[in-house]
Write a protein that holds these residues in place. Structure first.
Motif, PDB file in Angstrom:
ATOM      1  N   ARG A  91      91.123  21.441 -20.486  1.00  0.00           N
ATOM      2  CA  ARG A  91      90.608  21.052 -19.174  1.00  0.00           C
ATOM      3  C   ARG A  91      90.389  19.539 -19.086  1.00  0.00           C
ATOM      4  O   ARG A  91      89.254  19.056 -19.205  1.00  0.00           O
ATOM      5  CB  ARG A  91      89.284  21.797 -18.925  1.00  0.00           C
ATOM      6  N   ALA A 112      84.794  34.358  -4.660  1.00  0.00           N
ATOM      7  CA  ALA A 112      86.126  33.736  -4.745  1.00  0.00           C
ATOM      8  C   ALA A 112      86.340  33.137  -6.134  1.00  0.00           C
ATOM      9  O   ALA A 112      87.421  33.267  -6.725  1.00  0.00           O
ATOM     10  CB  ALA A 112      86.273  32.668  -3.663  1.00  0.00           C
ATOM     11  N   PRO A 130      90.686  20.425 -13.502  1.00  0.00           N
ATOM     12  CA  PRO A 130      91.472  21.668 -13.432  1.00  0.00           C
ATOM     13  C   PRO A 130      91.870  22.173 -14.817  1.00  0.00           C
ATOM     14  O   PRO A 130      92.230  21.372 -15.688  1.00  0.00           O
ATOM     15  CB  PRO A 130      92.718  21.242 -12.637  1.00  0.00           C
ATOM     16  N   HIS A 164      99.912  20.039  -2.008  1.00  0.00           N
ATOM     17  CA  HIS A 164      99.505  21.324  -2.583  1.00  0.00           C
ATOM     18  C   HIS A 164      97.999  21.456  -2.370  1.00  0.00           C
ATOM     19  O   HIS A 164      97.232  20.551  -2.669  1.00  0.00           O
ATOM     20  CB  HIS A 164      99.821  21.365  -4.078  1.00  0.00           C
TER      21      HIS A 164
HETATM   22  C1  LIG Z   1      85.163  27.371  -5.096  1.00  0.00           C
HETATM   23  C2  LIG Z   1      86.188  27.318  -6.204  1.00  0.00           C
HETATM   24  C3  LIG Z   1      86.090  26.308  -7.166  1.00  0.00           C
HETATM   25  C4  LIG Z   1      87.041  26.217  -8.189  1.00  0.00           C
HETATM   26  N1  LIG Z   1      86.938  25.217  -9.125  1.00  0.00           N
HETATM   27  C5  LIG Z   1      87.859  25.120 -10.099  1.00  0.00           C
HETATM   28  C6  LIG Z   1      87.784  24.059 -11.061  1.00  0.00           C
HETATM   29  O1  LIG Z   1      86.889  23.214 -11.034  1.00  0.00           O
HETATM   30  N2  LIG Z   1      88.763  24.020 -12.029  1.00  0.00           N
HETATM   31  C7  LIG Z   1      89.792  24.945 -12.064  1.00  0.00           C
HETATM   32  O2  LIG Z   1      90.645  24.842 -12.941  1.00  0.00           O
HETATM   33  N3  LIG Z   1      89.859  25.945 -11.176  1.00  0.00           N
HETATM   34  C8  LIG Z   1      88.929  26.040 -10.192  1.00  0.00           C
HETATM   35  N4  LIG Z   1      89.030  27.054  -9.283  1.00  0.00           N
HETATM   36  C9  LIG Z   1      90.174  27.956  -9.352  1.00  0.00           C
HETATM   37  C10 LIG Z   1      91.425  27.287  -8.759  1.00  0.00           C
HETATM   38  O3  LIG Z   1      91.346  27.187  -7.361  1.00  0.00           O
HETATM   39  C11 LIG Z   1      92.631  28.095  -9.140  1.00  0.00           C
HETATM   40  O4  LIG Z   1      92.802  28.024 -10.529  1.00  0.00           O
HETATM   41  C12 LIG Z   1      93.889  27.632  -8.435  1.00  0.00           C
HETATM   42  O5  LIG Z   1      94.886  28.564  -8.640  1.00  0.00           O
HETATM   43  C13 LIG Z   1      94.374  26.273  -8.870  1.00  0.00           C
HETATM   44  O6  LIG Z   1      95.625  26.397  -9.398  1.00  0.00           O
HETATM   45  P1  LIG Z   1      96.889  25.710  -8.699  1.00  0.00           P
HETATM   46  O7  LIG Z   1      96.603  24.240  -8.666  1.00  0.00           O
HETATM   47  O8  LIG Z   1      98.002  26.067  -9.617  1.00  0.00           O
HETATM   48  O9  LIG Z   1      97.042  26.274  -7.316  1.00  0.00           O
HETATM   49  C14 LIG Z   1      88.087  27.168  -8.258  1.00  0.00           C
HETATM   50  C15 LIG Z   1      88.166  28.176  -7.298  1.00  0.00           C
HETATM   51  C16 LIG Z   1      87.220  28.260  -6.287  1.00  0.00           C
HETATM   52  C17 LIG Z   1      87.323  29.350  -5.280  1.00  0.00           C
END
Ligand SMILES: Cc1cc2nc3c(=O)[nH]c(=O)nc-3n(C[C@H](O)[C@H](O)[C@H](O)COP(=O)(O)O)c2cc1C
Length: 187
Positions: A106, A136, A36, A19
Motif C-alpha cells: 500500500r 460500501a 490505494p 478513472h
Molecule cells: C468509502 C471508501 C473508501 C475506500 N478507501 C480505500 C483506500 O483508502 N484504499 C484502497 O485501496 N481502497 C479503498 N476503497 C476501495 C476502492 O474503492 C476499491 O479498491 C476500488 O476498486 C479501487 O480500485 P480501482 O482503482 O482498480 O478501481 C474504498 C472504498 C470505499 C467505498
C-alpha cells in the motif's frame, strides 16, 4: 489517527482517460495522502499521472453504485485542471502528488491540495448515509472478512438505515446488500 476524508477520486490514465473510484484521503498537516492497495487502476494511474481530483458528495448512491459496479456517474471538466470532477459533487479539491512513500502492498501518494471549490450546499450529517458508506467499504473487503464479522456489521448498520434512511439511502443500501448477498451465496 489522522482524519480521513472519504471521497471519489478521479485519476488519469497515461493516455489522459479519467478513472473514478471511492477512496479515503488521509489528512496529514497540509498534505493529503492517497493510499490505494495493490493492484488497482487508481494506483497505476497515480504512478503515471500526478494530477487528480477529489469529489465530495453526500449522495450514498454514488458510493454504492461505484463499489457494486452497477452505475457510472457523469463528470464535469474542471477549468485549467486535467482531472474532471463528479458533476453532482458538493465540492471538489485539485490535488497533485508531490512525493511517494513506496510500499509493497500500500504505497502512499503524498499530495498538495492546490485548490478547492464548493458547488452546492451541504445539508447536514445523516446516519443512514454513514451506514451505507461503511457497508460500501465492507463490500470491498469481503474476501478478507469472516461470515460472522460481515453479519454483525450489517446487523449494526441496519439500525441506522431503519431509523434514518430516505429513499436514496434505502436504494443505495439495497445495492450494497445485493452485492454482499451474492458474495455470501457463493461462499
Ligand atoms: C468509502 C471508501 C473508501 C475506500 N478507501 C480505500 C483506500 O483508502 N484504499 C484502497 O485501496 N481502497 C479503498 N476503497 C476501495 C476502492 O474503492 C476499491 O479498491 C476500488 O476498486 C479501487 O480500485 P480501482 O482503482 O482498480 O478501481 C474504498 C472504498 C470505499 C467505498
Amino acid at each position: 489517527m489522522p482524519l480521513i476524508h472519504e471521497c471519489v477520486l478521479t485519476t488519469l490514465s497515461p493516455q489522459g482517460r479519467p478513472h473514478v473510484a471511492p477512496l479515503g484521503l488521509i489528512e496529514e498537516g497540509s498534505h493529503w495522502i492517497a493510499a490505494p492497495f495493490r493492484p488497482s487502476t487508481t494506483l497505476f494511474n497515480l504512478e503515471h499521472s500526478p494530477k487528480l481530483t477529489a469529489s465530495f458528495t453526500d449522495d450514498a448512491r454514488i458510493f454504492a453504485g461505484l463499489v457494486t459496479g452497477t452505475r457510472s456517474f457523469p463528470l464535469t471538466d474542471v477549468e485549467g485542471w486535467p482531472a474532471p470532477r463528479l458533476s453532482c459533487a458538493l465540492a471538489h479539491a485539485e490535488l497533485e502528488v508531490v512525493s511517494v512513500e513506496e510500499d509493497a502492498t500500500r504505497p502512499r501518494f503524498v499530495c498538495s491540495v492546490l485548490r478547492t471549490e464548493a458547488h452546492r450546499p451541504f445539508m447536514g450529517m445523516n446516519r443512514a448515509r454513514a451506514a451505507v458508506l461503511e457497508a460500501a467499504i465492507l463490500a470491498t473487503r469481503l474476501d478478507r472478512l469472516t461470515r460472522e464479522k460481515i453479519d454483525s456489521e450489517i446487523a449494526y448498520l441496519t439500525i441506522a438505515i431503519d431509523k434514518t434512511a430516505g429513499e436514496a439511502e434505502r436504494e443505495a443500501w439495497d445495492m450494497v446488500m445485493a452485492k454482499i448477498a451474492a458474495h455470501l451465496d457463493k461462499a
